[in-house]
Design a protein around this motif. Structure first.
Motif, short mmCIF file in Angstrom:
data_model
loop_
_atom_site.label_atom_id
_atom_site.label_comp_id
_atom_site.label_asym_id
_atom_site.label_seq_id
_atom_site.Cartn_x
_atom_site.Cartn_y
_atom_site.Cartn_z
N ARG A 168 0.82 -1.21 0.00
CA ARG A 168 0.00 0.00 0.00
C ARG A 168 0.86 1.27 0.00
O ARG A 168 0.47 2.29 -0.55
N VAL A 169 2.04 1.21 0.63
CA VAL A 169 2.95 2.35 0.56
C VAL A 169 3.41 2.57 -0.88
O VAL A 169 3.43 3.70 -1.38
N ALA A 170 3.77 1.48 -1.55
CA ALA A 170 4.20 1.59 -2.95
C ALA A 170 3.07 2.13 -3.82
O ALA A 170 3.31 2.94 -4.73
N LEU A 171 1.86 1.72 -3.54
CA LEU A 171 0.70 2.20 -4.30
C LEU A 171 0.49 3.69 -4.04
O LEU A 171 0.25 4.47 -4.99
N ALA A 172 0.59 4.11 -2.77
CA ALA A 172 0.43 5.53 -2.44
C ALA A 172 1.51 6.36 -3.11
O ALA A 172 1.23 7.46 -3.63
N ARG A 173 2.76 5.88 -3.13
CA ARG A 173 3.84 6.63 -3.76
C ARG A 173 3.60 6.78 -5.27
O ARG A 173 3.90 7.82 -5.85
N ALA A 174 3.04 5.74 -5.89
CA ALA A 174 2.78 5.79 -7.33
C ALA A 174 1.62 6.72 -7.65
O ALA A 174 1.62 7.38 -8.70
N LEU A 175 0.63 6.81 -6.75
CA LEU A 175 -0.58 7.58 -7.05
C LEU A 175 -0.50 9.03 -6.59
O LEU A 175 -1.26 9.87 -7.08
N VAL A 176 0.42 9.35 -5.66
CA VAL A 176 0.45 10.69 -5.10
C VAL A 176 0.82 11.74 -6.16
O VAL A 176 0.45 12.91 -6.03
N LYS A 177 1.47 11.32 -7.24
CA LYS A 177 1.83 12.25 -8.32
C LYS A 177 0.67 12.47 -9.30
O LYS A 177 0.80 13.21 -10.26
N ARG A 178 -0.46 11.82 -9.04
CA ARG A 178 -1.68 11.99 -9.83
C ARG A 178 -1.46 11.68 -11.31
O ARG A 178 -1.74 12.52 -12.19
N PRO A 179 -0.97 10.48 -11.61
CA PRO A 179 -0.79 10.12 -13.02
C PRO A 179 -2.14 9.87 -13.69
O PRO A 179 -3.13 9.57 -13.02
N LYS A 180 -2.17 10.00 -15.01
CA LYS A 180 -3.38 9.65 -15.75
C LYS A 180 -3.55 8.14 -15.82
O LYS A 180 -4.67 7.62 -15.90
N VAL A 181 -2.41 7.42 -15.81
CA VAL A 181 -2.42 5.96 -15.93
C VAL A 181 -1.45 5.39 -14.91
O VAL A 181 -0.32 5.88 -14.77
N LEU A 182 -1.89 4.35 -14.19
CA LEU A 182 -0.99 3.63 -13.28
C LEU A 182 -0.77 2.23 -13.83
O LEU A 182 -1.72 1.51 -14.12
N LEU A 183 0.50 1.88 -13.99
CA LEU A 183 0.89 0.56 -14.49
C LEU A 183 1.36 -0.27 -13.31
O LEU A 183 2.22 0.17 -12.54
N LEU A 184 0.83 -1.47 -13.16
CA LEU A 184 1.16 -2.32 -12.02
C LEU A 184 1.67 -3.67 -12.52
O LEU A 184 0.95 -4.40 -13.21
N ASP A 185 2.91 -3.99 -12.19
CA ASP A 185 3.55 -5.22 -12.65
C ASP A 185 3.50 -6.27 -11.54
O ASP A 185 4.23 -6.17 -10.56
N GLU A 186 2.60 -7.25 -11.67
CA GLU A 186 2.42 -8.31 -10.68
C GLU A 186 2.35 -7.70 -9.28
O GLU A 186 3.13 -8.06 -8.37
#
Length: 381
Positions: free
Chosen positions: A158-176
């Protein structure tokens, strides 16, 4: 997930809705090896889309092309109407969450989440606000001062997810994204991921080799094999209406019977199974000549198992002997050997709690298998 959406939330069915992400003829070669082979794909805004396939099928290579970490040999990629094919990764409106999570061990949770914002020069006050909002969303508000080694696998995810989303990307890519979690935590985290994606409305693209995970998470799934898409559709479509034997076998469990067509009445075919004294009736919209070789696919849970023959002879009923039984709590799985020697798998829910046996048949019992015409699928390849 997709099965609860109404028609207005299925933009792929509306020819007037423009795709948010468009992949056009993408090929990626490594020397003489083609990892991704002329693929086309359209993903719509707000989808939680999965790329599903076995190791080496090309799904992670395609994800890295979307992220800007690989350059395609040919083809183009658009996001929100902009050609990003030649843009470097740092200029793309995407962020990527890696399988390893890649958290900085010397930083606490808040510092890990804030790292990308600091690199971008965001004012300190805004960083504090956005990090706080994101930690609340992933339910880690009380963990901001902890280091990664003080967290569980699910908390690190969940920390990794928060770090990826906090920049407000249009698309989030998740590898496994859930591969490092144990089964129970993985199942729980799937629903948390769906909740967060729905709250934010960000388009998610998930790479996974886990069929059950893709079925649970996704609005739609693209099944890949040897660098190509075999079938793209909502989970129910892939499971209930596979295009071919590969999809039928890859998504869940299935019994496949070889046969050939006998007669056709409108869209209702009468089928003879090659190794069984049995005729089946199946609806199929495509034209097939009489005598065409086909396969009949029947899911294990669609088959009724009984110790006595059902009324009526012939159609859709096989006799066999119970060869093996697996009791897994919620289900019992029966492996039935037919008179031809084939093994047919049948699953039966254990719906009531009793002190006695839950089994409806025992080892070596003679049993009868029956399924309806609507519960089988005719496959021509």
């Amino acid at each position: 997930m997709s099965d609860t959406l109404d028609h207005s939330d299925r933009p792929w069915l509306d020819p007037d809705t423009a795709p948010f992400i468009k992949v056009d003829g993408i090929t990626k070669k490594f020397g003489g090896f083609t990892a991704v082979d002329q693929v086309d794909l359209e993903i719509f805004r707000g989808e939680l889309f999965s790329l599903l396939g076995a190791s080496g099928c090309g799904k992670t290579t395609l994800l890295r092309i979307l992220a800007g970490l690989e350059t395609p040999t040919s083809g183009k990629v658009w996001i929100d109407g902009v050609d990003i094919t030649q843009l470097p990764a740092y200029e793309r409106p995407v962020n990527m969450m890696f399988q390893s999570y890649a958290l900085f061990p010397h930083m606490n949770v808040a510092q890990n989440v804030a790292y990308g914002l600091k690199r971008d020069g965001i004012p300190k006050e805004e960083i504090v606000q956005r990090v706080g909002q994101m930690l609340t969303m992933v339910e880690l508000s009380g963990f901001s001062k902890r280091k990664p080694h003080q967290l569980s696998g699910g908390e690190r995810q969940r920390v990794a997810l928060a770090r990826a989303l906090v920049k407000r990307p249009k698309v989030l890519l998740l590898d496994e994204p859930l591969a490092a979690l144990d089964k129970r935590l993985r199942e729980q985290t799937q629903f948390e991921l769906m909740r967060i994606q729905e709250q934010l409305g960000v388009t998610f693209i998930v790479v996974t080799h886990d069929q059950e995970e893709a079925m649970t998470l996704s609005t739609r799934i693209a099944v890949m094999n040897e660098g190509r898409f075999i079938q793209i559709g909502p989970p129910t479509e892939l499971y209930e209406n596979p295009d071919n034997r590969f999809i039928a076998s890859f998504i869940g469990s299935v019994n496949l019977f070889a046969g050939h067509t006998l007669t056709r009445n409108n869209d209702l075919y009468t089928i003879a199974l090659n190794k069984h004294d049995l005729q089946c009736q199946i609806e199929h919209t495509q034209h097939l000549d009489n005598g065409s070789p086909i396969w009949v696919a029947v899911r294990p849970e669609k088959i009724t198992l009984s110790t006595t023959p059902l009324a009526g002879e012939g159609l859709n009923q096989l006799m066999g002997t119970v060869d093996d039984i697996a009791y897994t709590g919620n289900l019992s799985t029966y492996r039935v050997k037919t008179q031809s020697g084939d093994i047919v798998e049948v699953t039966h829910p254990n719906q009531s709690r009793s002190r006695g046996s839950q089994l409806i048949a025992d080892w070596d019992d003679t049993v009868y298998l029956h399924w309806t015409s609507a519960d089988s699928v005719l496959l021509s390849e």
